[in-house]
Design an enzyme around this catalytic site. Structure first.
Site, mmCIF file in Angstrom:
data_model
loop_
_atom_site.group_PDB
_atom_site.id
_atom_site.type_symbol
_atom_site.label_atom_id
_atom_site.label_comp_id
_atom_site.label_asym_id
_atom_site.label_seq_id
_atom_site.Cartn_x
_atom_site.Cartn_y
_atom_site.Cartn_z
ATOM 1 N N GLY A 204 0.809 -1.224 0.000
ATOM 2 C CA GLY A 204 0.000 0.000 0.000
ATOM 3 C C GLY A 204 0.832 1.259 0.000
ATOM 4 O O GLY A 204 2.061 1.233 -0.121
ATOM 5 N N GLY B 234 5.281 5.083 3.932
ATOM 6 C CA GLY B 234 6.689 4.768 4.133
ATOM 7 C C GLY B 234 6.933 3.299 4.413
ATOM 8 O O GLY B 234 7.855 2.693 3.859
ATOM 9 N N ILE B 235 6.107 2.688 5.262
ATOM 10 C CA ILE B 235 6.392 1.307 5.682
ATOM 11 C C ILE B 235 6.245 0.311 4.529
ATOM 12 O O ILE B 235 7.166 -0.469 4.268
ATOM 13 C CB ILE B 235 5.548 0.923 6.917
ATOM 14 C CG1 ILE B 235 6.077 1.708 8.119
ATOM 15 C CG2 ILE B 235 5.567 -0.568 7.180
ATOM 16 C CD1 ILE B 235 5.307 1.534 9.396
ATOM 17 N N GLU C 86 -2.449 -1.932 -6.066
ATOM 18 C CA GLU C 86 -3.153 -0.741 -6.534
ATOM 19 C C GLU C 86 -2.092 0.218 -7.078
ATOM 20 O O GLU C 86 -2.152 0.673 -8.191
ATOM 21 C CB GLU C 86 -3.905 -0.114 -5.343
ATOM 22 C CG GLU C 86 -4.664 1.129 -5.697
ATOM 23 C CD GLU C 86 -5.488 1.630 -4.516
ATOM 24 O OE1 GLU C 86 -5.028 1.535 -3.362
ATOM 25 O OE2 GLU C 86 -6.594 2.132 -4.743
ATOM 26 N N LEU D 132 -2.507 4.457 10.940
ATOM 27 C CA LEU D 132 -2.095 5.480 11.905
ATOM 28 C C LEU D 132 -2.350 5.005 13.333
ATOM 29 O O LEU D 132 -1.633 5.357 14.254
ATOM 30 C CB LEU D 132 -2.856 6.783 11.632
ATOM 31 C CG LEU D 132 -2.582 7.402 10.250
ATOM 32 C CD1 LEU D 132 -3.563 8.528 9.951
ATOM 33 C CD2 LEU D 132 -1.147 7.923 10.174
ATOM 34 N N GLY E 88 -7.436 1.745 -1.388
ATOM 35 C CA GLY E 88 -7.685 0.320 -1.626
ATOM 36 C C GLY E 88 -7.448 -0.544 -0.413
ATOM 37 O O GLY E 88 -7.259 -1.756 -0.548
ATOM 38 N N LYS F 99 4.866 10.482 16.809
ATOM 39 C CA LYS F 99 5.283 11.739 17.466
ATOM 40 C C LYS F 99 6.484 11.501 18.382
ATOM 41 O O LYS F 99 6.418 11.714 19.598
ATOM 42 C CB LYS F 99 4.122 12.362 18.259
ATOM 43 C CG LYS F 99 2.872 12.662 17.420
ATOM 44 C CD LYS F 99 3.007 13.980 16.709
ATOM 45 C CE LYS F 99 1.947 14.201 15.672
ATOM 46 N NZ LYS F 99 2.334 14.970 14.526
HETATM 47 N N1 COA Z 1 -1.571 9.873 16.168
HETATM 48 C C1 COA Z 1 -1.190 11.101 15.760
HETATM 49 N N2 COA Z 1 -0.376 11.291 14.690
HETATM 50 C C2 COA Z 1 0.070 10.212 14.050
HETATM 51 C C3 COA Z 1 -0.267 8.906 14.434
HETATM 52 C C4 COA Z 1 -1.117 8.755 15.550
HETATM 53 N N3 COA Z 1 -1.479 7.544 15.973
HETATM 54 N N4 COA Z 1 0.334 8.030 13.609
HETATM 55 C C5 COA Z 1 1.034 8.762 12.721
HETATM 56 N N5 COA Z 1 0.885 10.068 13.003
HETATM 57 C C6 COA Z 1 1.481 11.186 12.258
HETATM 58 C C7 COA Z 1 2.951 10.945 12.001
HETATM 59 O O1 COA Z 1 3.744 11.422 13.095
HETATM 60 C C8 COA Z 1 3.170 11.753 10.765
HETATM 61 O O2 COA Z 1 3.219 13.133 11.093
HETATM 62 P P1 COA Z 1 4.463 14.050 10.625
HETATM 63 O O3 COA Z 1 4.378 14.035 9.125
HETATM 64 O O4 COA Z 1 4.142 15.358 11.240
HETATM 65 O O5 COA Z 1 5.663 13.350 11.175
HETATM 66 C C9 COA Z 1 1.869 11.582 9.998
HETATM 67 O O6 COA Z 1 0.891 11.211 10.967
HETATM 68 C C10 COA Z 1 1.949 10.522 8.896
HETATM 69 O O7 COA Z 1 2.401 9.319 9.413
HETATM 70 P P2 COA Z 1 3.249 8.300 8.512
HETATM 71 O O8 COA Z 1 3.285 7.012 9.253
HETATM 72 O O9 COA Z 1 4.552 8.894 8.101
HETATM 73 O O10 COA Z 1 2.323 8.199 7.232
HETATM 74 P P3 COA Z 1 2.588 7.563 5.814
HETATM 75 O O11 COA Z 1 2.942 8.590 4.844
HETATM 76 O O12 COA Z 1 3.508 6.396 5.905
HETATM 77 O O13 COA Z 1 1.118 7.053 5.444
HETATM 78 C C11 COA Z 1 -1.081 6.256 6.020
HETATM 79 C C12 COA Z 1 0.428 6.213 6.320
HETATM 80 C C13 COA Z 1 -1.743 5.263 6.969
HETATM 81 C C14 COA Z 1 -1.610 7.656 6.245
HETATM 82 C C15 COA Z 1 -1.322 5.807 4.547
HETATM 83 O O14 COA Z 1 -0.827 4.527 4.367
HETATM 84 C C16 COA Z 1 -2.807 5.821 4.182
HETATM 85 O O15 COA Z 1 -3.334 6.836 3.868
HETATM 86 N N6 COA Z 1 -3.470 4.615 4.188
HETATM 87 C C17 COA Z 1 -4.893 4.498 3.849
HETATM 88 C C18 COA Z 1 -5.110 3.992 2.457
HETATM 89 C C19 COA Z 1 -4.390 2.730 2.126
HETATM 90 O O16 COA Z 1 -3.807 2.058 2.953
HETATM 91 N N7 COA Z 1 -4.426 2.351 0.883
HETATM 92 C C20 COA Z 1 -3.772 1.117 0.478
HETATM 93 C C21 COA Z 1 -3.774 0.877 -0.953
HETATM 94 S S1 COA Z 1 -2.713 2.051 -1.844
#
Ligand code: COA
Length: 431
Positions: free
Chosen positions: A215, A218-219, A238, A313, A336, A361
């Site tokens: 998906g 970053g991870i 996707e 998150l 997706g 954080k």
């Molecule tokens: N509470 C508060 N803030 C949180 C948090 C929590 N539990 N978990 C993460 N954050 C913050 C992080 O600190 C980071 O903030 P920063 O940019 O100020 O450091 C921000 O939220 C983003 O976190 P990060 O883990 O770096 O996000 P990412 O870019 O790796 O994306 C998702 C992670 C979950 C947002 C992303 O995968 C997503 O939108 N998923 C939904 C859709 C999906 O999975 N589709 C799959 C098919 S493509």
């Protein structure tokens, strides 16, 4: 009339194209790296002549005035399936609103229930038979093209020519604008120590011969690095990412064991660096299919040993997954995540995995929580998660009771938060 002459007749300027926009009309635009920068960049110039124009799309990536300039309110509204940085910034201005929807439904539902007046997309130059390739995304674009009253394509010679269901004939296009622009790139970030540990745990869950979906975030991108010693993986995803290119070039992704589209990497949009865009260019091993196909769980499930890897998150101790909001604040979108997780669960030998860091954080908050905060949006239901992975290990939720889920999720939480989680689970009678 030959196709070249038809092209010349349909060629107009960007200003002429945005000049067609009228009050109360709707414009569907291509997503992510396929969004049309020339047309979207010029749209704000119509502010004083139009009101209540709706633009719908996803993850526009560039920060356009038509939704980021506060004076646009009442003139334009961006309706987005998936927020990125710009959409998040604009949300409080009241110029953006989310469309809650699964990736598989974006195109078909819009086409059926709210068809746009205009479709604006991008394509690489026309071939000698009159065909354009929609290049970096076919998530929902062809569904909108089939119903829009006016279809306008922005031709950019830098776009890769992709294969699969990406082609549109000049006869299906009403107007063409030409606009050479650099492609939007998203650079992968070097994985942190926690992400490396997560990558290793996820790799242990992926058997040779599996087909994988990774998906957005970053991870999932970091995980590709830990699959280098696997054999005969396939890709049905996707989003195509740079990590998948590395796996294909290293001979890890062969697609030889795939049970549908054998030998091909299947997805609906590509977002990454030039390396990825060069890889998908004129590559018959890469099959772009619309989101309604790639994300249909019934199609995904035809892949034997399908493994979906998504991130989140927050997750509560019963397994409810929050991936698109931080409390009531909209962060991204559903995308997706459900489509791929459910498809993987339905696949023979399949697995649905959620991988996330145990804290956010700078380690100050746990991402594993006893109860979700007010306003949190559950992206993935707890029944649709098989495994949760953090840097502390793997929680097996498949077929497990709440009591067992709570125990396992606490065991992969950050040690600093485990005692508090235990206390809260006891207080709330989570069993
Ligand atoms: N509470 C508060 N803030 C949180 C948090 C929590 N539990 N978990 C993460 N954050 C913050 C992080 O600190 C980071 O903030 P920063 O940019 O100020 O450091 C921000 O939220 C983003 O976190 P990060 O883990 O770096 O996000 P990412 O870019 O790796 O994306 C998702 C992670 C979950 C947002 C992303 O995968 C997503 O939108 N998923 C939904 C859709 C999906 O999975 N589709 C799959 C098919 S493509």
């Amino acid at each position: 009339m030959g196709v070249k002459e038809e092209y010349r007749r349909k060629l107009i300027s960007i200003q002429e194209a945005v000049g067609m926009v009228t009050s109360y009309c709707s414009i569907g635009v291509a997503m992510a790296a396929a969004a049309p920068p020339g047309l979207l960049g010029a749209l704000a110039s119509r502010r004083d002549e139009v009101e209540n124009v709706r633009v719908f799309g996803a993850l526009l990536l560039k920060e356009y005035d038509f939704f980021l300039d506060p004076s646009m309110k009442g003139h334009f509204l961006l309706e987005s399936w998936f927020y990125g940085a710009g959409e998040r910034k604009a949300h409080d201005l009241g110029t953006v609103s989310l469309i809650p929807s699964h990736g598989r439904d974006w195109g078909p539902r819009k086409a059926l229930f709210d068809p746009p007046d205009f479709f604006w997309g991008t394509a690489c130059p026309m071939d000698r038979h009159g065909y354009f390739s929609l290049s970096l995304s076919v998530g929902y674009e062809k569904d909108l093209i089939s119903v829009a009253k006016t279809v306008i394509l922005e031709i950019n010679p830098n776009l890769p020519r992709t294969y699969g269901d990406t082609h549109v004939h000049i006869s299906e296009v009403d107007y063409i604008v030409e606009h050479e622009a650099p492609l939007v790139e998203v650079q992968p970030i070097e994985p942190s120590e926690e992400e490396k540990a997560i990558g290793q745990y996820v790799a242990e869950l992926i058997e040779d011969g599996s087909t994988i979906q990774l998906g957005i975030g970053g991870i999932p991108n970091a995980i590709a690095k830990f699959l280098m010693n696997k054999k005969d993986l396939g890709v049905h995803t996707e989003m195509f990412t740079d990590g998948m290119v590395d796996l294909a070039e290293a001979g890890v992704v062969t697609g030889r064991k795939k049970t549908i589209w054998r030998g091909k990497m299947v997805g609906n949009f590509a977002l990454g660096t030039k390396k990825l865009y060069n890889f998908v260019n004129e590559n018959l091993a890469v099959e772009f299919q619309p989101g309604r196909v790639t994300n249909d769980p019934r199609v995904i499930a035809k892949n034997y040993k399908m493994v979906s890897v998504n991130t989140a998150l927050q997750i509560d101790l019963t397994g409810q997954v929050v991936s698109e909001s931080i409390g009531h604040i909209q962060y991204s979108g559903t995308g997706g995540q459900n489509d791929t997780a459910i498809g993987a669960q339905m696949s023979p030998g399949g697995k649905s995995i959620i991988a996330l860091r145990s804290t956010a954080k700078n380690g100050t908050i746990s991402t594993i929580v006893p109860v979700l905060p007010p306003g949190a949006k559950v992206t993935l239901l707890r029944a649709d998660v098989d495994y949760v992975v953090t840097e502390y290990g793997v929680a097996h939720l498949k077929a497990r009771s709440i009591r067992e889920r709570v125990r396992q999720l606490i065991s992969i939480a950050h040690p600093d938060f485990r005692e508090e989680l235990r206390r809260e689970a006891e207080r709330l009678k989570l069993w």
